[in-house]
Scaffold this motif. Sequence first.
Motif, mmCIF file in Angstrom:
data_model
loop_
_atom_site.group_PDB
_atom_site.id
_atom_site.type_symbol
_atom_site.label_atom_id
_atom_site.label_comp_id
_atom_site.label_asym_id
_atom_site.label_seq_id
_atom_site.Cartn_x
_atom_site.Cartn_y
_atom_site.Cartn_z
ATOM 1 N N VAL A 1 -17.825 -14.506 -3.674
ATOM 2 C CA VAL A 1 -17.347 -13.446 -4.556
ATOM 3 C C VAL A 1 -18.037 -13.592 -5.916
ATOM 4 O O VAL A 1 -17.995 -14.675 -6.523
ATOM 5 N N LEU B 1 -8.564 -14.187 -2.567
ATOM 6 C CA LEU B 1 -9.668 -13.765 -3.412
ATOM 7 C C LEU B 1 -10.856 -13.237 -2.611
ATOM 8 O O LEU B 1 -11.776 -12.626 -3.184
ATOM 9 N N ARG C 1 -11.713 -9.552 -3.040
ATOM 10 C CA ARG C 1 -12.003 -9.062 -4.387
ATOM 11 C C ARG C 1 -13.494 -8.723 -4.527
ATOM 12 O O ARG C 1 -14.356 -9.370 -3.934
ATOM 13 N N ARG C 2 -13.802 -7.737 -5.356
ATOM 14 C CA ARG C 2 -15.192 -7.376 -5.610
ATOM 15 C C ARG C 2 -15.821 -8.315 -6.635
ATOM 16 O O ARG C 2 -17.042 -8.473 -6.685
ATOM 17 N N SER C 3 -14.983 -8.932 -7.455
ATOM 18 C CA SER C 3 -15.467 -9.902 -8.433
ATOM 19 C C SER C 3 -14.306 -10.783 -8.867
ATOM 20 O O SER C 3 -13.135 -10.461 -8.641
ATOM 21 N N VAL C 4 -14.646 -11.905 -9.480
ATOM 22 C CA VAL C 4 -13.655 -12.870 -9.961
ATOM 23 C C VAL C 4 -13.657 -12.851 -11.483
ATOM 24 O O VAL C 4 -14.721 -12.846 -12.122
ATOM 25 N N ASP D 1 -8.696 -15.617 -12.846
ATOM 26 C CA ASP D 1 -8.704 -16.130 -11.475
ATOM 27 C C ASP D 1 -9.181 -17.576 -11.445
ATOM 28 O O ASP D 1 -8.653 -18.400 -10.683
#
Length: 305
Positions: free
Chosen positions: A261, A176, A179-182, A186
């Motif tokens: 994140v 993760l 990743r740019r966002s969760v 997730d």
Amino acid sequence: MTLDDLRVFVAVCRAGSLSAVARDLSCTQSAVSQHVKRLEKETGIELLERHARGVVPTPAGRILRAAAADGIGALDDALRRLDDLARGASGSVRVTTGATSVRHFMAEAIVAYRRGHPQISLEFQTVSSSRSCFEALAAHDLDLAWITMGPVERGIELRPVVELPWVLAVQEHDPLAVRRSVEPADLAGSAQLILPPEHSTSRSHLNDRFAELGIADAASAGTGIADWDTAAHLAQLGLGHAVVPDLPGLRGPGHPGLVLVPVPCLPPLQVGWAVRRWAALSPPARAFADLVEGSCPGAAVRPNG
């Protein structure tokens, strides 16, 4: 009887002369005599013996003089201290907050306050919940409480200072981390979520939002940690995914190997001050509150007052 009556009487006993006190007070001897007569009428006993060279207190007068002198001295000292407090010249500021808030939100302000107000003592009391903060404020044990904003409590005024977006703290090698966002999926699929402690205001916020997102099971299976730094440290060690606010200080050399994140599906967490009444706050306490607000990144700008 009045306080002025007692002040004049003590002065007369000290000087041994009505006329001398009248000169000091820029009034007539008759006016000084009226103060003494009012005391004698109130007490029902003679307080001064008149002689050709002045006056001396009677045995009853000596009793009253001793008591009045002690009381007036203590009152004058209290008035001086109150004046110092009103001008911010002395006193103390008592603050309660969570274990990590001083480091994350107040360190810069504390240094600046100590430099600008060396005569004011800062006292900090660490508690584990906003509820404990409210109880301490209600008991008049404290001036300020730095809390996570929640429901308004009776007799407590809240001032939100800053909004903190939620992030997922993960080890830099975690899938993760890139990743740019969760997303909610997730969070629901995380093998081990690290969350705020049960019964805390921040956990209540998360539980409500998790329920809205349909991932309440993720919250119930998560591990509650007492403070944010411990949660971030466990994530840094690869022991889970920590859902934490984006606190000042989490990003930087103090947390190597930790990636934060963004979690945009969670509404920001508001933190700030709680007091009994802002209007009754002492100038030193108000000055400290303003310094903390000014040092918080993204804090709302407020007019003084």
